[in-house]
Design a protein around this motif. Sequence first.
Motif, PDB file in Angstrom:
ATOM      1  N   CYS A  22       0.802  -1.228   0.000  1.00 34.26           N
ATOM      2  CA  CYS A  22       0.000   0.000   0.000  1.00 34.26           C
ATOM      3  C   CYS A  22       0.833   1.276   0.000  1.00 34.26           C
ATOM      4  N   ALA A  39      -8.608   5.217  -1.596  1.00 32.95           N
ATOM      5  CA  ALA A  39      -9.477   4.313  -2.359  1.00 32.95           C
ATOM      6  C   ALA A  39      -8.731   3.054  -2.797  1.00 32.95           C
ATOM      7  N   SER A  40      -7.491   3.222  -3.253  1.00 36.34           N
ATOM      8  CA  SER A  40      -6.701   2.078  -3.700  1.00 36.34           C
ATOM      9  C   SER A  40      -6.287   1.191  -2.530  1.00 36.34           C
ATOM     10  N   ARG A  46      -8.037   0.786   0.268  1.00 36.76           N
ATOM     11  CA  ARG A  46      -9.257   0.043   0.609  1.00 36.76           C
ATOM     12  C   ARG A  46      -9.466  -1.131  -0.361  1.00 36.76           C
ATOM     13  N   GLN A  47      -9.294  -0.863  -1.644  1.00 42.86           N
ATOM     14  CA  GLN A  47      -9.462  -1.904  -2.649  1.00 42.86           C
ATOM     15  C   GLN A  47      -8.492  -3.054  -2.433  1.00 42.86           C
ATOM     16  N   LEU A 103      -9.694  -5.182   0.598  1.00 37.05           N
ATOM     17  CA  LEU A 103     -10.888  -5.979   0.323  1.00 37.05           C
ATOM     18  C   LEU A 103     -10.584  -7.118  -0.641  1.00 37.05           C
ATOM     19  N   GLU A 104      -9.720  -6.855  -1.641  1.00 34.71           N
ATOM     20  CA  GLU A 104      -9.373  -7.905  -2.591  1.00 34.71           C
ATOM     21  C   GLU A 104      -8.447  -8.955  -1.978  1.00 34.71           C
ATOM     22  N   TYR A 143     -11.903  -3.323   7.578  1.00 32.52           N
ATOM     23  CA  TYR A 143     -10.943  -2.312   7.120  1.00 32.52           C
ATOM     24  C   TYR A 143     -11.179  -0.962   7.783  1.00 32.52           C
ATOM     25  N   LYS A 196      -8.175   7.581 -10.292  1.00 37.98           N
ATOM     26  CA  LYS A 196      -7.283   6.436 -10.129  1.00 37.98           C
ATOM     27  C   LYS A 196      -6.009   6.886  -9.428  1.00 37.98           C
TER      28      LYS A 196
END
Length: 217
Positions: free
Chosen positions: A47, A53-54, A56-57, A60-61, A69, A143
């Motif tokens: 990270c 946002a990235s 968090r993604q 979750l992935e 989270y 992004k």
Amino acid sequence: MQKLRYDAAVFDMDGLLLDTERIVNQAWDEAAKRTGFADVAHAKRSCLGLNEASTRQFFLETYGAEFDYDTFRTLTRKLAHEVLDVHVPVKTGAKAFLAALREKGIPCAVASSTREATVRDQLDRAELLCYFDAVITGDMVTKGKPDPEIYLKAAAALNVTPASCLAFEDSLNGLRSAHAAGMHTVHIPDQVPADERTAAVAELYYDSLLQAMEELI
């Protein structure tokens, strides 16, 4: 050796201008200890340089929707701000480098994955905000890094082409972002040392901002 020609400079913030990554790492470690999160070392590496946002993604992935989270992120932010709200540590050479660029008439921008309110607050308290002509942050892009959007927006804000910019980064995700944008990438490591992956996307390498200033000004 002839100095590299450039019309603008774009800087990451955490771990590059401000010595904050060390404090954030400590916060992640403490939050992991309190919550029983065993894979914190891998998560920190993955990270580094990502926006909210990235990040968090990624969680979750990687760890599934059952991973809490929000609780973990809130705790890491709280622990980090307990330190950073008192004092914002500045990297050696940061102010001198920015002042030298200002004296040369080189416009500068910040391209940080951190949210705007935090970036402006910390740079202001560190007495560095005044050196920047543009501030582009993680909550201003669709992004995050390693996508080039943040660096393309920084170049546009400075009204220069990406190819005429120096981009200073400490993380792999940041270097990939600036490289994809077409900037001259400058790697100054912080928490993670240089390796073959950073070398593939870094045009220049320096041990510190002081060394970079000596070579590039």
